[in-house]
Design a protein around this motif. Structure first.
Motif, PDB file in Angstrom:
ATOM      1  N   ALA A  18       0.833  -1.207   0.000  1.00  0.00           N
ATOM      2  CA  ALA A  18       0.000   0.000   0.000  1.00  0.00           C
ATOM      3  C   ALA A  18       0.868   1.259   0.000  1.00  0.00           C
ATOM      4  O   ALA A  18       0.596   2.209  -0.737  1.00  0.00           O
ATOM      5  CB  ALA A  18      -0.935  -0.003   1.207  1.00  0.00           C
ATOM      6  N   PHE A  19       1.917   1.265   0.817  1.00  0.00           N
ATOM      7  CA  PHE A  19       2.809   2.426   0.841  1.00  0.00           C
ATOM      8  C   PHE A  19       3.443   2.671  -0.526  1.00  0.00           C
ATOM      9  O   PHE A  19       3.410   3.784  -1.046  1.00  0.00           O
ATOM     10  CB  PHE A  19       3.910   2.252   1.893  1.00  0.00           C
ATOM     11  N   MET A  35       0.957   3.957  -2.978  1.00  0.00           N
ATOM     12  CA  MET A  35       0.611   5.350  -2.714  1.00  0.00           C
ATOM     13  C   MET A  35       1.748   6.295  -3.100  1.00  0.00           C
ATOM     14  O   MET A  35       1.498   7.391  -3.599  1.00  0.00           O
ATOM     15  CB  MET A  35       0.230   5.538  -1.243  1.00  0.00           C
ATOM     16  N   LYS A  47      -0.142   8.553  -5.449  1.00  0.00           N
ATOM     17  CA  LYS A  47      -0.885   9.591  -4.718  1.00  0.00           C
ATOM     18  C   LYS A  47      -0.028  10.506  -3.847  1.00  0.00           C
ATOM     19  O   LYS A  47      -0.315  11.678  -3.722  1.00  0.00           O
ATOM     20  CB  LYS A  47      -1.939   8.940  -3.806  1.00  0.00           C
ATOM     21  N   TRP A  48       0.943   9.936  -3.167  1.00  0.00           N
ATOM     22  CA  TRP A  48       1.680  10.702  -2.160  1.00  0.00           C
ATOM     23  C   TRP A  48       2.988  11.253  -2.718  1.00  0.00           C
ATOM     24  O   TRP A  48       3.805  10.509  -3.249  1.00  0.00           O
ATOM     25  CB  TRP A  48       2.003   9.839  -0.949  1.00  0.00           C
ATOM     26  N   ARG A  51       9.482   8.327   3.043  1.00  0.00           N
ATOM     27  CA  ARG A  51       9.328   7.025   2.381  1.00  0.00           C
ATOM     28  C   ARG A  51      10.169   5.959   3.093  1.00  0.00           C
ATOM     29  O   ARG A  51       9.700   4.847   3.319  1.00  0.00           O
ATOM     30  CB  ARG A  51       9.746   7.116   0.914  1.00  0.00           C
ATOM     31  N   VAL A  99      -4.690   0.240  -4.417  1.00  0.00           N
ATOM     32  CA  VAL A  99      -4.222   1.624  -4.496  1.00  0.00           C
ATOM     33  C   VAL A  99      -4.313   2.144  -5.930  1.00  0.00           C
ATOM     34  O   VAL A  99      -4.726   3.285  -6.154  1.00  0.00           O
ATOM     35  CB  VAL A  99      -2.796   1.740  -3.944  1.00  0.00           C
ATOM     36  N   ARG A 100      -3.975   1.332  -6.878  1.00  0.00           N
ATOM     37  CA  ARG A 100      -4.035   1.767  -8.290  1.00  0.00           C
ATOM     38  C   ARG A 100      -5.459   2.010  -8.749  1.00  0.00           C
ATOM     39  O   ARG A 100      -5.708   2.783  -9.679  1.00  0.00           O
ATOM     40  CB  ARG A 100      -3.372   0.730  -9.190  1.00  0.00           C
ATOM     41  N   LEU A 158      -7.786   3.362  -6.861  1.00  0.00           N
ATOM     42  CA  LEU A 158      -8.337   4.544  -6.192  1.00  0.00           C
ATOM     43  C   LEU A 158      -8.428   5.706  -7.163  1.00  0.00           C
ATOM     44  O   LEU A 158      -7.571   5.864  -8.031  1.00  0.00           O
ATOM     45  CB  LEU A 158      -7.449   4.937  -4.995  1.00  0.00           C
TER      46      LEU A 158
END
Length: 127
Positions: free
Chosen positions: A52-53, A56, A60-61, A68, A123-124, A126
């Motif tokens: 997930a990290f 993201m 996203k992040w 990181r 995540v992809r 989202l």
């Protein structure tokens, strides 16, 4: 390698290790200690979390390298217990529980990789 990155790893590792301890103890209380449920849960959730990290970070992040590193190498590295996985598998064999050892090792690897893939896909997907 900067002092800031080293501190990020150390701080994240401390948090991840404490979380691992709590999950391990809690799993033992909930499910018993005959089977290494704690380590299995930790490896699968840790794999999901790092997936997930990373997902993201890519999608996203916009985080600094320090953040990181804190999240992945620090927290996830302190939380996951693959070396303990190996030891637990060996202990099951040593106690004559070869089938349980095999099931534990296969489940740990398959579910951990599956969790990572699921997190990346989630995540992809989202918006």
């Amino acid at each position: 390698m900067t002092p800031q990155l080293i501190l990020a790893v150390a701080a994240g590792g401390a948090l991840g290790s404490v979380a691992r301890y709590f999950v391990g103890v809690g799993s033992g209380k909930l499910f018993g200690t005959e089977f290494p449920w704690g380590t299995l849960i930790i490896n699968v959730t840790g794999s999901f979390l790092i997936g997930a990290f990373v997902g993201m970070f890519a999608a996203k992040w916009d985080l600094s390298q320090t953040m990181r590193i804190f999240l992945t190498v620090g927290i996830c590295g302190g939380f996951t217990t693959f070396s303990t996985f190996s030891l637990d598998g060996y202990y099951l064999i040593e106690r004559g529980q070869t089938l349980a050892s095999f099931a534990y090792m296969v489940a740990s690897v398959a579910l951990s990789v599956g969790a990572l893939i699921a997190a990346l896909r989630l995540v992809r997907a989202l918006p």
